[in-house]
Motif scaffolding. Structure first.
Motif, PDB file in Angstrom:
ATOM      1  N   MET A 296       0.764  -1.174   0.022  1.00 58.23           N
ATOM      2  CA  MET A 296      -0.012   0.026  -0.069  1.00 58.23           C
ATOM      3  C   MET A 296       0.780   1.300  -0.167  1.00 58.23           C
ATOM      4  O   MET A 296       0.691   2.292  -0.667  1.00 58.23           O
ATOM      5  CB  MET A 296      -0.919   0.022   1.433  1.00 58.23           C
ATOM      6  CG  MET A 296      -2.234  -0.770   0.982  1.00 58.23           C
ATOM      7  SD  MET A 296      -3.051  -0.361   2.616  1.00 58.23           S
ATOM      8  CE  MET A 296      -3.357  -2.080   3.218  1.00 58.23           C
ATOM      9  N   LYS A 297       1.888   1.316   1.059  1.00 54.98           N
ATOM     10  CA  LYS A 297       2.680   2.391   0.884  1.00 54.98           C
ATOM     11  C   LYS A 297       3.613   2.756  -0.427  1.00 54.98           C
ATOM     12  O   LYS A 297       3.934   3.859  -0.684  1.00 54.98           O
ATOM     13  CB  LYS A 297       3.811   2.247   2.209  1.00 54.98           C
ATOM     14  CG  LYS A 297       2.645   2.285   3.564  1.00 54.98           C
ATOM     15  CD  LYS A 297       3.677   2.309   4.728  1.00 54.98           C
ATOM     16  CE  LYS A 297       2.762   2.470   6.000  1.00 54.98           C
ATOM     17  NZ  LYS A 297       3.677   2.505   7.281  1.00 54.98           N
ATOM     18  N   LYS A 298       3.864   1.695  -0.824  1.00 55.08           N
ATOM     19  CA  LYS A 298       4.752   1.655  -2.255  1.00 55.08           C
ATOM     20  C   LYS A 298       3.668   2.173  -3.412  1.00 55.08           C
ATOM     21  O   LYS A 298       4.149   3.109  -4.198  1.00 55.08           O
ATOM     22  CB  LYS A 298       5.301   0.498  -2.428  1.00 55.08           C
ATOM     23  CG  LYS A 298       5.772   0.449  -3.920  1.00 55.08           C
ATOM     24  CD  LYS A 298       6.469  -1.017  -4.115  1.00 55.08           C
ATOM     25  CE  LYS A 298       6.945  -1.153  -5.379  1.00 55.08           C
ATOM     26  NZ  LYS A 298       7.628  -2.496  -5.902  1.00 55.08           N
ATOM     27  N   LYS A 299       2.487   1.772  -3.466  1.00 57.53           N
ATOM     28  CA  LYS A 299       1.757   2.066  -4.508  1.00 57.53           C
ATOM     29  C   LYS A 299       1.103   3.472  -4.245  1.00 57.53           C
ATOM     30  O   LYS A 299       0.749   4.019  -5.126  1.00 57.53           O
ATOM     31  CB  LYS A 299       0.835   0.988  -4.843  1.00 57.53           C
ATOM     32  CG  LYS A 299       1.050  -0.449  -5.230  1.00 57.53           C
ATOM     33  CD  LYS A 299       1.511  -0.107  -6.836  1.00 57.53           C
ATOM     34  CE  LYS A 299       0.542   0.064  -7.671  1.00 57.53           C
ATOM     35  NZ  LYS A 299       0.920   0.048  -9.067  1.00 57.53           N
ATOM     36  N   ILE A 300       0.508   3.696  -2.950  1.00 58.50           N
ATOM     37  CA  ILE A 300       0.003   5.067  -2.658  1.00 58.50           C
ATOM     38  C   ILE A 300       0.952   5.830  -1.559  1.00 58.50           C
ATOM     39  O   ILE A 300       0.288   5.485  -0.075  1.00 58.50           O
ATOM     40  CB  ILE A 300      -1.466   4.609  -2.024  1.00 58.50           C
ATOM     41  CG1 ILE A 300      -2.138   3.689  -3.174  1.00 58.50           C
ATOM     42  CG2 ILE A 300      -2.325   5.820  -2.186  1.00 58.50           C
ATOM     43  CD1 ILE A 300      -3.278   3.024  -2.663  1.00 58.50           C
ATOM     44  N   PRO A 301       1.870   6.470  -1.915  1.00 61.62           N
ATOM     45  CA  PRO A 301       2.605   6.834  -0.752  1.00 61.62           C
ATOM     46  C   PRO A 301       2.005   7.805   0.216  1.00 61.62           C
ATOM     47  O   PRO A 301       2.397   7.799   1.336  1.00 61.62           O
ATOM     48  CB  PRO A 301       3.708   7.869  -1.700  1.00 61.62           C
ATOM     49  CG  PRO A 301       3.490   7.209  -3.024  1.00 61.62           C
ATOM     50  CD  PRO A 301       2.273   6.781  -3.243  1.00 61.62           C
TER      51      PRO A 301
END
Length: 446
Positions: A296-301
């Motif tokens: 999640m954090k990679k795709k949606i910072p």
């Protein structure tokens, strides 16, 4: 002609809030007008919760306070509904200890409320409409009238029930098996809300990630989000609640590319220890949970991730609890809804004999909250100076000189009232000026 008035008190989750709006809408078709003053009501309806004992005791205590109203007004009708009354032992409690309650109905009777109300108004005796889900599995009835509490935000149920049977949870027993609404019906409802000016729409389900699996033609939740995202208008789509065992990278990819889905994901972890997760029947590991959060954090910072944690589940050791603290450090949640384990009669966990002492549980809860407040403060400090789009929710409850708003990632922001009046439900652009653990302070961005 005197107007008839209905007072509805809702305990518990957003699903109960949505149900209460439907119950109020149905009551209006019988001539009842909603009131916020319980003493002027001709019909009082309590929509109850059973997730934790505290919620049940609060509902029962508040019900006990209705006795004096019934003594003053013999014509007053009092009804109880919702999850608590779906349990046999609570239904018996109401029968035996609350004789002034006129009618009771379960969660699988929602669509029948008009008929139930007609009978209750005419009856000279108490009525109980509570059936086990094995007898009445519950049906989805479209087109029921709804009296929404707010014009700018709305709840839309996409499915009902749960198939997961976590060992601590009563929901599958009081809400039944999973039942999904047809996607076109959901689309039409959301589209109508947007066309009427609604700015924030929350899709509800006990486990939205299971949406559509039971339909004749399966329709994944990710596809439902894409479908709704195609509706034209200035609005934000939210959803809850997700189960990690069914959360997928595909769903995360969908959120990343949608223009209306908020960048907030509530993903209940419950515990960071694999042995406790297994005892809870959660059917995922801490490692799998971390994979979802990291992706999640990679795709949606800019995503905000929140979770639920249960402290003191039967058999939880100090090592187990330390793993939960380690999970908080790894995931760095933007919010944690933490609860002390509450045994629910009829669930497997309630029969476990390895209870954690109360003083140990309280100490662990304090340590968890202290760590989480530190993490939230550090997360929020990174937003100082940034500009956020937010939905105004009206005047701050703590300071009449301030307004409150929610960002597209669910952050609560308080900001001084500007000279130009801002309406509840209006989209504003705010610059963050100060960070606190549970909220942000901002100002209108020029």
């Amino acid at each position: 002609m005197n107007e008839k008035r209905i007072y509805v008190n809702t305990f518990g989750c957003q699903q109960n809030e949505a149900d209460s709006e439907t119950l109020t809408g149905i009551a209006q078709t019988r001539g009842f007008i909603p009131t916020e003053k319980i003493e002027e009501a001709d019909l009082i309806l309590f929509n109850t919760c059973a997730v934790r004992e505290h919620a049940e005791l609060k509902a029962l205590s508040t019900t006990g306070q209705l006795k004096h109203l019934k003594e003053k007004n013999k014509a007053l009708k009092i009804g109880l509904c919702g999850c608590m009354v779906q349990q046999e032992h609570r239904k018996e409690d109401i029968k035996n200890k609350y004789p002034y309650v006129d009618f009771v109905f379960g969660t699988n009777q929602l669509s029948r409320f008009g008929e139930i109300l007609d009978q209750a108004l005419a009856a000279k005796k108490r009525l109980f409409f509570v059936e086990d889900y094995a007898v009445n599995p519950g049906t989805i009835c479209e087109g029921l009238p709804v009296k929404r509490k707010y014009a700018h935000r709305a709840y839309v149920s996409v499915m009902y029930g749960c198939n997961n049977f976590c060992t601590y949870c009563i929901v599958p027993y009081v809400r039944g098996r999973e039942r999904s609404r047809e996607p076109q019906c959901i689309y039409n409802e959301v589209k109508g809300l947007v066309e009427n000016g609604c700015r924030e729409i929350t899709l509800l389900g006990q486990n939205v990630n299971s949406y559509g699996k039971d339909l004749e033609t399966p329709f994944p939740f990710s596809e439902l989000l894409e479908m709704l995202d195609g509706i034209e208008g200035d609005f934000v789509l939210k959803f809850m609640t997700s189960h990690p065992k069914d959360a997928s990278f595909e769903l995360i990819d969908t959120i990343a590319k949608c223009k209306h889905v908020e960048h907030h994901f509530h993903l209940p972890m419950q515990a960071g220890s694999d042995s406790i997760l297994k005892a809870m029947n959660r059917r995922y590991t801490a490692e799998r949970y971390f994979e979802l959060v990291d992706y999640m954090k990679k795709k949606i910072p800019d995503i905000a991730i929140t979770t639920d944690i249960i402290v003191g589940f039967p058999g939880e050791t100090e090592e187990d609890f330390e793993k939960t603290l380690d999970a908080l450090r790894h995931c760095r949640f933007d919010g944690v809804f933490s609860f002390i384990y509450s045994p629910r009669k009829g669930t497997p966990a309630a029969e476990m004999d390895c209870r954690v002492p109360d003083e140990v549980t309280r100490s662990r809860m304090s340590r968890l909250l202290e760590l989480q407040m530190q993490i939230q403060t550090e997360n929020n400090e990174k937003l100082v100076g940034k500009t956020l789009r937010a939905l105004c929710e009206g005047e701050s409850k703590n300071d009449p000189d301030y307004l409150s708003a929610r960002s597209d990632s669910g952050k609560l922001i308080h900001f001084p009232k500007p000279e130009k009046e801002i309406q509840t439900g209006e989209i504003v652009t705010l610059r963050v000026t100060e960070a606190r653990a549970i909220m942000l302070i901002g100002e209108i961005a020029v």
